[in-house]
Design an enzyme around this catalytic site. Sequence first.
Site, PDB file in Angstrom:
ATOM      1  N   LYS A  81       5.606  36.881  22.934  1.00 21.29           N
ATOM      2  CA  LYS A  81       6.944  37.453  22.782  1.00 21.29           C
ATOM      3  C   LYS A  81       7.017  38.766  23.548  1.00 21.29           C
ATOM      4  O   LYS A  81       6.079  39.574  23.529  1.00 21.29           O
ATOM      5  CB  LYS A  81       7.231  37.672  21.289  1.00 21.29           C
ATOM      6  CG  LYS A  81       8.637  38.165  20.982  1.00 21.29           C
ATOM      7  CD  LYS A  81       8.843  38.241  19.474  1.00 21.29           C
ATOM      8  CE  LYS A  81      10.221  38.756  19.086  1.00 21.29           C
ATOM      9  NZ  LYS A  81      10.421  38.768  17.626  1.00 21.29           N
ATOM     10  N   SER A 159      14.249  36.333  15.798  1.00 20.59           N
ATOM     11  CA  SER A 159      14.347  36.871  17.147  1.00 20.59           C
ATOM     12  C   SER A 159      13.266  36.349  18.082  1.00 20.59           C
ATOM     13  O   SER A 159      13.328  36.559  19.287  1.00 20.59           O
ATOM     14  CB  SER A 159      14.284  38.398  17.093  1.00 20.59           C
ATOM     15  OG  SER A 159      12.980  38.863  16.733  1.00 20.59           O
ATOM     16  N   SER A 183      11.746  36.280  11.554  1.00 21.47           N
ATOM     17  CA  SER A 183      11.806  36.039  12.999  1.00 21.47           C
ATOM     18  C   SER A 183      10.719  35.124  13.537  1.00 21.47           C
ATOM     19  O   SER A 183      10.783  34.716  14.703  1.00 21.47           O
ATOM     20  CB  SER A 183      11.778  37.371  13.760  1.00 21.47           C
ATOM     21  OG  SER A 183      12.962  38.091  13.514  1.00 21.47           O
TER      22      SER A 183
END
Length: 247
Positions: A81, A159, A183
């Site tokens: 990420k 996210s 997330s």
Amino acid sequence: MSDDVLYSTIAELGEMLKSRKISSLELTRAYLDRLEKLGPRYNAVAAVTAQLATKQAKEADDDFKRDRIRSPLQGIPYGAKDLLATKGIPTTWGAEPYRAQVFDFDATVIQKLQKARAVLAGKLAMIELAGGGGYRYPSASMFGPCRNPWNRDHWAGGSSSGPGAAVAAALVPFAIGSETSGSILTPSSYCGVTGLRPTYGLVSRHGAMALSWTLDKIGPMCRSAEDCGLVLQTISGRDSNDPGSSG
């Protein structure tokens, strides 16, 4: 290389690598090709790290030739990420003001994966600032709305949307996401992959963008629970650079 191989679990890929049925370089090039060709289809990729991945794959293959096995993740590509610092590679936090942000160090999780001889194939898309500013729409990302590989009319979740979509579409065998309040688990659920939200403090957050100091967690997103365990074993442990890590 067939799609059947690219949809394999970490454990299955590890056996192929150790038995020399495939090389890390071959495997890495196949995933890099999917990241470059299919990543934009899902708005899942922040950056493809082809040069670094090629170097790391060759190092992993050298170890295999010497029968030197450092970890179950050796030679296996992954994505991170884009809130995790990667030395010399942009870390955008998914937000336009940070498009050119480059750190001179690697996050602890990245360091541990490198030591384990895993191969960083790409940085993966995320909701801007991990949703810290609030968001109502999937388009709250400098990469555009992350599409669900099962149905591109639907969202991959946030996210950690890029990691969820990338694992589901076999752009990488596993990814590292982050969770403050759902997330990791949300995109894992939406995309049909296995996500593990570790106990607070089990995995160092050094080098990760902070959203909430008392809630942030770093964890794996994989094809199976076994894979999550293999990744967690590698990235967990106390870190003096993160006062919140518990060992």
